[in-house]
Write an enzyme that holds these catalytic residues in place. Structure first.
Site, mmCIF file in Angstrom:
data_model
loop_
_atom_site.group_PDB
_atom_site.id
_atom_site.type_symbol
_atom_site.label_atom_id
_atom_site.label_comp_id
_atom_site.label_asym_id
_atom_site.label_seq_id
_atom_site.Cartn_x
_atom_site.Cartn_y
_atom_site.Cartn_z
ATOM 1 N N HIS A 167 0.753 -1.203 0.053
ATOM 2 C CA HIS A 167 0.184 -0.152 -0.013
ATOM 3 C C HIS A 167 0.820 1.287 -0.133
ATOM 4 O O HIS A 167 2.015 1.114 0.391
ATOM 5 C CB HIS A 167 -0.878 -0.106 1.068
ATOM 6 N N GLU A 209 1.071 3.939 1.907
ATOM 7 C CA GLU A 209 1.843 4.268 3.303
ATOM 8 C C GLU A 209 2.612 3.271 3.652
ATOM 9 O O GLU A 209 3.852 3.717 3.924
ATOM 10 C CB GLU A 209 0.617 4.251 4.077
ATOM 11 N N CYS A 231 -5.556 2.228 5.861
ATOM 12 C CA CYS A 231 -6.251 0.835 6.513
ATOM 13 C C CYS A 231 -5.404 0.333 7.898
ATOM 14 O O CYS A 231 -4.371 1.202 7.966
ATOM 15 C CB CYS A 231 -6.129 -0.208 5.546
ATOM 16 N N CYS A 285 -1.713 -0.108 7.390
ATOM 17 C CA CYS A 285 -0.959 1.130 7.298
ATOM 18 C C CYS A 285 -0.886 1.992 8.594
ATOM 19 O O CYS A 285 0.205 2.588 8.941
ATOM 20 C CB CYS A 285 -1.487 1.844 6.014
#
Lengths: 150, 150
Positions: free
Chosen positions: A46, A48, A76, A79
């Site tokens: 992801h 991040e 999420c 992250c």
């Protein structure tokens, strides 16, 4: 946040999902990037997590105290927890997880209470910054014939 | 789980923290490894995230449906969420987060309810497998003069 939006736009152009992020320390960009799950065949990549890894490598430390992370979308729990472990004290984001869900991303399988629950750890959270631009990223992404969520 | 314990032992020998994991599919080892946070200067490189990355790369997919992940310790919310995103349906672990906390690892900054909360996503969780051996990993790690938590 404009840098994070630009990263997301680069990601969309590269056939990735519409999420960008960057890490800033003392007003200086430490790391920027976008979601590279498809590009790297890595479900953990992801935006991040990707920029946290880049920031650790760039600064030569696993302790990102004093840094702020900007993300085009609410992190999420994976992250958010990575942000927590990295000792990042401040999160600034644009679109919400619900916005991502409306665009076709899986959001329901993770409890909506999780982020707030983890938030008790004391990380400052600023939401809705450049929200319209961040939500628009989802629309731009959906205009690509090859767009694919996961 | 024995393979995960062996991975953790390798990690301890290599000056890493005492956490090992592996991903198995259809009775076959897909990926194994240990926490490499210090070795790679990557705060996200917990054992579970590390082996998920390896499994994705090895199988050439971000969808690990049908896989089981074995971990010497209860996954933190970052790892649990990564397991969720990877569609891994089953987690088997030994020591608990509380055990890790007793050994000096930070556990209090993340809500104890988080894992159970996320667990509602439907992932099967089997706890306490080879627990004594997994808890003993913390003792072996603490015997190293250079041991360092984060």
């Amino acid at each position: 946040m404009r840098s994070a939006v630009e990263q997301a736009l680069s990601g969309i152009s590269a056939g990735q999902t519409p999420f960008g992020a960057c890490v800033v320390k003392d007003g200086r960009l430490v790391a920027g990037g976008h979601n590279v799950v498809w590009a790297t065949t890595d479900i953990t990549a992801h935006a991040e997590v990707h920029v946290i890894r880049k920031a650790c490598a760039g600064l030569g430390t696993v302790d990102l105290s004093g840094c702020t992370i900007y993300s085009t979308c609410e992190p999420c729990p994976m992250c958010f927890s990575a942000i927590h472990w990295a000792n990042i004290g401040r999160i600034v984001y644009g679109a919400s997880i619900e916005d991502a869900g409306n665009a076709g991303f899986d959001e329901l399988r993770i409890s909506n209470s999780t982020l707030n629950d983890l938030g008790k750890a004391g990380i400052e959270i600023v939401s809705g910054v450049l929200k319209d631009e961040c939500v628009r990223l989802f629309e731009l992404w959906k205009q690509r014939p090859d767009h694919q969520a996961y």
